[in-house]
Design a protein around this motif. Structure first.
Motif, short mmCIF file in Angstrom:
data_model
loop_
_atom_site.label_atom_id
_atom_site.label_comp_id
_atom_site.label_asym_id
_atom_site.label_seq_id
_atom_site.Cartn_x
_atom_site.Cartn_y
_atom_site.Cartn_z
N ASP A 180 109.48 31.15 -16.71
CA ASP A 180 108.46 31.63 -16.12
C ASP A 180 107.76 30.17 -15.47
OD1 ASP A 180 108.42 34.16 -17.27
OD2 ASP A 180 106.65 33.93 -18.27
N PHE A 181 107.51 29.06 -15.99
CA PHE A 181 107.83 28.00 -15.03
C PHE A 181 108.79 27.63 -13.75
CE2 PHE A 181 108.23 23.70 -15.18
CZ PHE A 181 106.99 22.91 -14.46
N LYS A 182 110.29 27.79 -14.56
CA LYS A 182 110.62 27.92 -13.93
C LYS A 182 111.04 28.29 -12.25
CE LYS A 182 114.39 25.06 -16.39
NZ LYS A 182 115.71 25.24 -16.79
N ARG A 183 110.70 29.41 -12.49
CA ARG A 183 110.34 30.63 -11.81
C ARG A 183 109.56 30.24 -10.90
NH1 ARG A 183 109.49 36.24 -13.37
NH2 ARG A 183 108.76 37.52 -11.78
N LEU A 184 108.36 30.27 -11.60
CA LEU A 184 106.96 30.24 -10.25
C LEU A 184 107.61 28.34 -9.71
CD1 LEU A 184 104.70 31.03 -13.25
CD2 LEU A 184 104.58 31.40 -10.88
N THR A 185 108.06 27.85 -10.17
CA THR A 185 107.98 26.47 -9.94
C THR A 185 108.35 26.63 -8.22
OG1 THR A 185 109.44 25.16 -10.77
CG2 THR A 185 107.06 25.01 -11.22
N ALA A 186 110.05 27.14 -8.73
CA ALA A 186 111.40 27.30 -7.34
C ALA A 186 110.26 28.59 -6.21
CB ALA A 186 111.80 28.36 -8.24
N GLU A 187 109.02 29.47 -6.75
CA GLU A 187 108.74 29.94 -5.52
C GLU A 187 107.51 30.25 -4.77
OE1 GLU A 187 107.08 34.26 -7.30
OE2 GLU A 187 109.02 34.49 -8.76
N LEU A 188 107.35 28.93 -5.62
CA LEU A 188 105.64 27.91 -4.98
C LEU A 188 106.39 27.04 -3.93
CD1 LEU A 188 103.10 28.13 -7.89
CD2 LEU A 188 102.76 29.54 -5.33
N ARG A 189 105.11 26.74 -2.95
CA ARG A 189 106.00 25.83 -1.84
C ARG A 189 105.34 25.24 -1.25
NH1 ARG A 189 107.07 28.13 4.28
NH2 ARG A 189 106.84 30.16 2.60
N CYS A 190 105.71 23.61 -1.52
CA CYS A 190 104.57 22.71 -1.13
C CYS A 190 104.06 22.70 -0.06
CB CYS A 190 105.72 21.30 -1.70
SG CYS A 190 104.97 19.52 -1.47
N PRO A 191 102.92 22.52 -0.46
CA PRO A 191 101.68 22.46 0.60
C PRO A 191 101.86 21.05 2.13
CG PRO A 191 100.02 22.76 -0.88
CD PRO A 191 101.76 22.56 -1.04
N MET A 192 102.82 20.31 1.86
CA MET A 192 102.94 19.16 2.03
C MET A 192 104.45 19.10 2.71
SD MET A 192 102.42 14.96 0.52
CE MET A 192 102.06 13.64 1.59
N CYS A 193 105.43 19.48 1.99
CA CYS A 193 106.97 19.21 2.72
C CYS A 193 107.31 20.72 3.23
CB CYS A 193 107.28 19.54 0.83
SG CYS A 193 107.27 17.94 -0.21
N GLN A 194 106.24 21.03 3.42
CA GLN A 194 106.64 22.47 4.30
C GLN A 194 107.87 23.78 3.47
OE1 GLN A 194 104.69 23.84 7.28
NE2 GLN A 194 103.57 21.30 6.72
N ASN A 195 108.67 23.55 4.14
CA ASN A 195 109.84 24.09 3.31
C ASN A 195 110.80 23.44 1.86
OD1 ASN A 195 109.95 26.34 5.08
ND2 ASN A 195 111.15 25.31 6.35
#
Length: 158
Positions: free
Chosen positions: A34-49
């Protein structure tokens, strides 16, 4: 000489600096997944994409720690996503919801394509006779006159 020594010293010091790697201990393998899936799904607000799993921005580190904390507290995937959306906005998730605000992102491209197709269908065909310019007509008349004079001269010589 001082510049060379300072550069060499900076290179020697910089090789000893290592990036810190976050190590998270999970109680179950499902939490790790779940952690790996969530961190891949959430976008960094600073890095854009860039997702927070791949980003080195400080906010991405904070978001990873928060995801870890929420997962170890027993929150499921949707609860973590909802928390992050509430905190950082819909932009943080790569799959934004369809709302009154975002519906235009889906409708506008199709509308432009339909309008362009309608314009192409409704367009009048080009009339070849009307596309000839006035100067081309004058040259055609001059050519006819020259041909007539040439024929007259040929007839005269016979």
């Amino acid at each position: 000489m001082k510049i060379i020594i300072a550069t060499m010293l900076a290179l020697i010091i910089s090789t000893s600096v290592m990036a810190t790697q976050e190590n998270y201990a999970f109680e179950t393998d499902q939490q790790r997944v779940d952690f790996k899936r969530l961190t891949a799904e959430l976008r960094c607000p600073m890095c854009q994409n860039q997702n927070i799993a791949d980003s080195d921005a400080m906010i991405a580190h904070d978001m990873r720690r928060k995801v870890y904390q929420l997962i170890t507290q027993g929150n499921n995937h949707d609860q973590v996503i909802d928390f992050m959306k509430q905190r950082y906005g819909d932009f943080v998730h790569y799959q934004p919801p369809v709302t009154n605000t975002t519906i235009w992102l889906w409708i506008l491209p199709f509308s432009v394509l339909l309008l362009g197709g309608w314009i192409l269908v409704r367009r009048k065909p080009i009339d070849i006779n009307n596309s000839v310019s006035d100067t081309d007509k004058v040259h055609a008349i001059d050519q006819d006159a020259l041909i007539a004079k040439a024929e007259a001269m040929l007839e005269k010589d016979k």
